[in-house]
Design an enzyme around this catalytic site. Structure first.
Site, PDB file in Angstrom:
ATOM      1  N   TYR A  33      55.957  -4.606 -16.168  1.00 25.89           N
ATOM      2  CA  TYR A  33      56.865  -3.749 -15.422  1.00 25.89           C
ATOM      3  C   TYR A  33      58.210  -4.425 -15.268  1.00 25.89           C
ATOM      4  O   TYR A  33      58.360  -5.625 -15.532  1.00 25.89           O
ATOM      5  CB  TYR A  33      56.271  -3.375 -14.059  1.00 25.89           C
ATOM      6  CG  TYR A  33      56.260  -4.481 -13.020  1.00 25.89           C
ATOM      7  CD1 TYR A  33      55.374  -5.543 -13.107  1.00 25.89           C
ATOM      8  CD2 TYR A  33      57.150  -4.461 -11.941  1.00 25.89           C
ATOM      9  CE1 TYR A  33      55.362  -6.553 -12.149  1.00 25.89           C
ATOM     10  CE2 TYR A  33      57.145  -5.458 -10.982  1.00 25.89           C
ATOM     11  CZ  TYR A  33      56.250  -6.501 -11.093  1.00 25.89           C
ATOM     12  OH  TYR A  33      56.256  -7.503 -10.153  1.00 25.89           O
ATOM     13  N   GLU A 182      57.452 -20.272  -6.147  1.00 27.55           N
ATOM     14  CA  GLU A 182      58.311 -19.101  -5.917  1.00 27.55           C
ATOM     15  C   GLU A 182      57.645 -18.241  -4.859  1.00 27.55           C
ATOM     16  O   GLU A 182      56.583 -18.596  -4.341  1.00 27.55           O
ATOM     17  CB  GLU A 182      58.509 -18.318  -7.220  1.00 27.55           C
ATOM     18  CG  GLU A 182      57.213 -17.741  -7.760  1.00 27.55           C
ATOM     19  CD  GLU A 182      57.366 -16.923  -9.035  1.00 27.55           C
ATOM     20  OE1 GLU A 182      58.427 -16.317  -9.243  1.00 27.55           O
ATOM     21  OE2 GLU A 182      56.401 -16.893  -9.813  1.00 27.55           O
TER      22      GLU A 182
HETATM   23  C1  LIG Z   1      56.759 -13.260  -8.566  1.00 22.40           C
HETATM   24  C2  LIG Z   1      58.197 -12.871  -8.603  1.00 22.40           C
HETATM   25  N1  LIG Z   1      59.133 -13.829  -8.684  1.00 22.40           N
HETATM   26  C3  LIG Z   1      60.450 -13.534  -8.720  1.00 22.40           C
HETATM   27  C4  LIG Z   1      60.888 -12.222  -8.680  1.00 22.40           C
HETATM   28  C5  LIG Z   1      62.361 -11.923  -8.714  1.00 22.40           C
HETATM   29  O1  LIG Z   1      62.705 -11.411  -9.988  1.00 22.40           O
HETATM   30  P1  LIG Z   1      63.968 -10.480 -10.192  1.00 22.40           P
HETATM   31  O2  LIG Z   1      65.136 -11.230  -9.660  1.00 22.40           O
HETATM   32  O3  LIG Z   1      64.047 -10.304 -11.664  1.00 22.40           O
HETATM   33  O4  LIG Z   1      63.718  -9.227  -9.448  1.00 22.40           O
HETATM   34  C6  LIG Z   1      59.955 -11.181  -8.612  1.00 22.40           C
HETATM   35  C7  LIG Z   1      60.406  -9.794  -8.578  1.00 22.40           C
HETATM   36  O5  LIG Z   1      59.657  -8.867  -8.458  1.00 22.40           O
HETATM   37  C8  LIG Z   1      58.575 -11.515  -8.591  1.00 22.40           C
HETATM   38  O6  LIG Z   1      57.635 -10.551  -8.534  1.00 22.40           O
END
Ligand SMILES: Cc1ncc(COP(=O)(O)O)c(C=O)c1O
Length: 287
Positions: A33, A182
């Site tokens: 996704y 994260e």
């Molecule tokens: C596990 C995880 N880390 C980091 C992110 C941040 O990613 P992005 O900046 O591309 O939305 C997301 C976003 O949904 C995520 O699910």
């Protein structure tokens, strides 16, 4: 007006939208996704999200369901039909529908594509950013391919629920070495005790956040010292600031970790400035 979804070539009322019960996304989490922030009806960070979508699909050997140009048209048409200006666009691509068998179905199986759009209350988001949010920490328990943005999000859902029950908005995963990887749906950052902006490197098992990547550029252009280097929970607690990034949260100050204050206990100047600069840039480059 009810919401409209795009499902496998058709725009349908979301309330009536269906996918097959043998969709591999449903049975095996065999799907990827993407989520784009929408500013003034336009897709933020388009290049970064398309590049990551293509990479996620290619790592799983799912074909791109249509060209980038066609997909952009589908995303934008779904936005238009929902009359949303500030919000989020969700795209899911699964390996398609086939009789249940763990191994891949035949090469003729078309990927299944779903797009939905939701509204975001920007005033409420700004208020939340101005107040700052709490996070909790939780042991890292995910698979070794967090770089692929799959819908296999059960550990993330459990971590998020843990956060919610503790009155926090995010859970930070902590690995066996005590280092933050994260968040359950965001990347984690600090401004450390030396004033260095730090976020974990992408050699680690994390999602390569698109907001993270754009913000690294924004921060360097703003003259900040930036290091892609992991930090411990103690370092985050000793930091002057902490924040998270993601398409949903943009840049969101973190003021408490496991109930203990970070820095002054209020959003700091670096996170506040980076949020403004990121939003400015996202608006200017949205398509
Ligand atoms: C596990 C995880 N880390 C980091 C992110 C941040 O990613 P992005 O900046 O591309 O939305 C997301 C976003 O949904 C995520 O699910």
């Amino acid at each position: 007006m009810g919401r409209i979804a795009y499902v496998n070539g058709r725009f349908v009322r979301q309330a009536d939208a269906v996918v097959g019960i043998e969709d591999r996304g449903y049975q095996f989490a065999d799907a990827v996704y993407e989520v784009w922030a929408l500013f003034d009806g336009k897709l933020a960070d388009p290049e970064g999200h398309f590049a990551r979508l293509e990479r996620s699909l290619s790592e799983l050997r799912i074909p791109m369901p249509m060209s980038r140009t066609a997909l952009t048209l589908v995303l934008k048409e779904t936005v238009r039909r929902n009359r949303v200006s500030e919000g989020l666009v969700y795209l899911q691509v699964s390996r398609g529908e086939a009789p249940r068998d763990h191994a891949f179905p035949g090469p003729g199986t078309p990927p299944a594509v779903v797009v939905t759009v939701s509204r975001v209350d920007r005033a409420a988001s700004e208020a939340r950013a101005a107040a700052g949010v709490a996070v909790v920490t939780t042991p890292e328990n995910r698979w070794a391919r967090c770089d692929i943005k799959t819908v296999g999000l059960l550990p993330n859902a459990l971590a998020k629920q843990q956060a919610r029950e503790a009155g926090a908005v995010e859970a930070w995963y902590v690995d066996d070495l005590g280092l933050v990887t994260e968040g359950a749906s965001s990347n984690a950052w600090i401004v450390d005790a030396e004033g260095v902006l730090r976020t974990r490197d992408t050699q680690a098992n994390i999602l390569r956040g698109v907001t993270r990547l754009s913000l690294l550029d924004v921060a360097r252009e703003a003259g900040l010292t930036v290091e892609e280097r992991p930090f411990t929970v103690d370092e985050a607690l000793a930091a002057s600031e902490a924040f998270i990034t993601g398409a949903g949260t943009l840049v969101l100050p973190v003021v408490r970790i496991d109930g203990r204050s970070v820095g002054s206990g209020a959003p700091g100047p670096v996170a506040r400035r980076l949020r403004q600069l990121y939003i400015q840039r996202a608006k200017a480059t949205a398509v």
